[in-house]
Design a protein around this motif. Sequence first.
Motif, PDB file in Angstrom:
ATOM      1  N   CYS A 121       3.962  10.565 -11.129  1.00  0.00           N
ATOM      2  CA  CYS A 121       3.105  11.660 -11.600  1.00  0.00           C
ATOM      3  C   CYS A 121       3.801  13.009 -11.441  1.00  0.00           C
ATOM      4  CB  CYS A 121       1.780  11.651 -10.846  1.00  0.00           C
ATOM      5  SG  CYS A 121       0.736  10.256 -11.285  1.00  0.00           S
ATOM      6  N   ARG A 139       0.836  -1.211   0.000  1.00  0.00           N
ATOM      7  CA  ARG A 139       0.000   0.000   0.000  1.00  0.00           C
ATOM      8  C   ARG A 139       0.864   1.252   0.000  1.00  0.00           C
ATOM      9  NH1 ARG A 139      -3.083  -3.001   3.752  1.00  0.00           N
ATOM     10  NH2 ARG A 139      -2.019  -1.930   5.454  1.00  0.00           N
ATOM     11  N   THR A 140       1.876   1.273   0.839  1.00  0.00           N
ATOM     12  CA  THR A 140       2.753   2.437   0.941  1.00  0.00           C
ATOM     13  C   THR A 140       3.567   2.624  -0.333  1.00  0.00           C
ATOM     14  OG1 THR A 140       2.905   2.061   3.308  1.00  0.00           O
ATOM     15  CG2 THR A 140       4.546   3.522   2.339  1.00  0.00           C
ATOM     16  N   TRP A 141       4.154   1.558  -0.838  1.00  0.00           N
ATOM     17  CA  TRP A 141       5.008   1.619  -2.023  1.00  0.00           C
ATOM     18  C   TRP A 141       4.217   2.053  -3.246  1.00  0.00           C
ATOM     19  CZ3 TRP A 141      10.026   1.717  -2.711  1.00  0.00           C
ATOM     20  CH2 TRP A 141      10.561   1.468  -3.969  1.00  0.00           C
ATOM     21  N   THR A 142       2.987   1.554  -3.396  1.00  0.00           N
ATOM     22  CA  THR A 142       2.171   1.906  -4.547  1.00  0.00           C
ATOM     23  C   THR A 142       1.863   3.401  -4.550  1.00  0.00           C
ATOM     24  OG1 THR A 142       1.193  -0.297  -4.593  1.00  0.00           O
ATOM     25  CG2 THR A 142      -0.001   1.435  -5.736  1.00  0.00           C
ATOM     26  N   VAL A 143       1.447   3.933  -3.408  1.00  0.00           N
ATOM     27  CA  VAL A 143       1.149   5.365  -3.327  1.00  0.00           C
ATOM     28  C   VAL A 143       2.416   6.180  -3.552  1.00  0.00           C
ATOM     29  CG1 VAL A 143       0.376   7.202  -1.784  1.00  0.00           C
ATOM     30  CG2 VAL A 143      -0.852   5.037  -1.843  1.00  0.00           C
ATOM     31  N   LEU A 144       3.505   5.789  -2.930  1.00  0.00           N
ATOM     32  CA  LEU A 144       4.761   6.523  -3.042  1.00  0.00           C
ATOM     33  C   LEU A 144       5.261   6.588  -4.476  1.00  0.00           C
ATOM     34  CD1 LEU A 144       7.190   7.819  -1.462  1.00  0.00           C
ATOM     35  CD2 LEU A 144       8.161   5.529  -1.415  1.00  0.00           C
ATOM     36  N   THR A 145       5.317   5.457  -5.159  1.00  0.00           N
ATOM     37  CA  THR A 145       5.848   5.453  -6.523  1.00  0.00           C
ATOM     38  C   THR A 145       4.887   6.125  -7.509  1.00  0.00           C
ATOM     39  OG1 THR A 145       4.982   3.221  -6.908  1.00  0.00           O
ATOM     40  CG2 THR A 145       7.294   3.421  -6.189  1.00  0.00           C
ATOM     41  N   THR A 146       3.577   6.024  -7.256  1.00  0.00           N
ATOM     42  CA  THR A 146       2.621   6.695  -8.126  1.00  0.00           C
ATOM     43  C   THR A 146       2.756   8.211  -8.008  1.00  0.00           C
ATOM     44  OG1 THR A 146       1.095   4.839  -7.982  1.00  0.00           O
ATOM     45  CG2 THR A 146       0.180   6.938  -8.712  1.00  0.00           C
ATOM     46  N   VAL A 147       2.907   8.701  -6.795  1.00  0.00           N
ATOM     47  CA  VAL A 147       3.090  10.145  -6.597  1.00  0.00           C
ATOM     48  C   VAL A 147       4.392  10.612  -7.236  1.00  0.00           C
ATOM     49  CG1 VAL A 147       3.520  11.912  -4.845  1.00  0.00           C
ATOM     50  CG2 VAL A 147       1.633  10.314  -4.560  1.00  0.00           C
TER      51      VAL A 147
END
Length: 72
Positions: free
Chosen positions: A59, A48-56
């Motif tokens: 982008c 969950r953390t990695w997905t949000v971090l790398t997506t931000v």
Amino acid sequence: MIAVTSRGHLSLVALAMGGGALALSHINDAGYWMFTKLAGLDVAAGLRTWTVLTTVMGCAGFALTAVLWPLV
């Protein structure tokens, strides 16, 4: 084929592609496993953390190259 007008635009295209590759990082990424172990997270919380971090980050990289495009 991407039509670019200068070497600066070519560099920005490369940066945008790198941001896109970063945003779609996979669980097989070694960085994910190092981050999860060093942060003391289980797999679900790490994902969950990695997905949000790398997506931000991806982008933000794309947005930065889009802002810089007219300036080059």
